[in-house]
Each structure stands twice: as C-alpha cells, then as structure tokens.
Scaffold this motif. Sequence first.
Motif, short mmCIF file in Angstrom:
data_model
loop_
_atom_site.label_atom_id
_atom_site.label_comp_id
_atom_site.label_asym_id
_atom_site.label_seq_id
_atom_site.Cartn_x
_atom_site.Cartn_y
_atom_site.Cartn_z
N UNK A 26 1.04 -1.33 0.06
CA UNK A 26 0.03 0.14 -0.16
C UNK A 26 0.91 1.20 0.01
N UNK A 27 1.95 1.41 0.79
CA UNK A 27 2.87 2.48 1.01
C UNK A 27 3.36 2.49 -0.65
N UNK A 28 4.06 1.38 -1.14
CA UNK A 28 4.46 1.23 -2.46
C UNK A 28 3.60 1.83 -3.46
N UNK A 29 2.62 1.50 -3.34
CA UNK A 29 1.49 1.98 -4.38
C UNK A 29 1.36 3.45 -4.02
N UNK A 30 1.21 4.06 -2.83
CA UNK A 30 0.94 5.45 -2.69
C UNK A 30 2.10 6.07 -3.25
N UNK A 36 4.21 8.79 -10.46
CA UNK A 36 3.39 9.01 -11.71
C UNK A 36 3.05 10.42 -11.68
N UNK A 37 2.73 11.21 -10.85
CA UNK A 37 1.86 12.46 -10.97
C UNK A 37 3.29 13.38 -11.22
N UNK A 92 8.66 3.21 -17.65
CA UNK A 92 9.13 2.58 -16.56
C UNK A 92 8.22 2.66 -15.54
N UNK A 93 7.61 3.72 -15.27
CA UNK A 93 6.70 3.70 -14.29
C UNK A 93 5.43 2.82 -14.40
#
Length: 115
Positions: A26-30, A36-37, A92-93
């Motif tokens: 979850x932290x990695x996804x955040x 990404x932004x 890459x993202x």
Amino acid sequence: MGVPLHKETIKEGSKEYFHSLKLILEELEASQLIIEMKAYDAINSSDMLLNIIKEGFHSLEVLQSNEGKEIMKPILEAANISNQVSRDIEHEIANQREIIDVIKCKLKYNRAVNK
C-alpha cells in the motif's frame, strides 16, 4: 494436540507476514502514484518547453537569422532529450505499476489459499 497448535502458530505468522506485505505494498502504491504525478508533470513541462522552443525557432526562421538558429539548436536538442527522458520514465513507471499489480494478485491468491 501439539501438531494443530504448531499449525495455528504458522497460520498466525503467515497472517502477520501477509499483513506486513499488504502495508508495504500500500505504501509502495502510494509512492508510485506520487511518482506518476511527478512524471506526468515533467512530461507536460517538457512538452510545453519543446513547443515554446519550436515557436521560438520558427520565429527565428522568419527573421532569417542564421546566428539565432545556431544558438537555438543546442537548446532544442536539450529539450528533445528532456522530453525523451520524461517519456522513458513514464514507460518505466507503467512497467512498475504492472509488476505491483501482479504481486498484489499473487498475494491475494496466497491469502485466499492460506485461509
């Protein structure tokens, strides 16, 4: 009765392990969303810079200034490189996002199997 108790200990350890993995993901996804932004912002800035330079280059062509064109060439080249790097980061993202999604699916499957 010692064997079932051992199974319960393993199950509890697995639950804690999967819970920890879930929190990490979850932290990695955040973090991934923030990256990404930032990458999209960099791409937008790079595109805007490239367009401004192209407009400036066009204006220089209208003025028929060879000296001005020579000055703009390295700047335009740097903007093109910046633009390409931004796009490479974006790809890459996207690849990392796919890897995270695969890991999440595998963890959900393992959680369902271990219940």
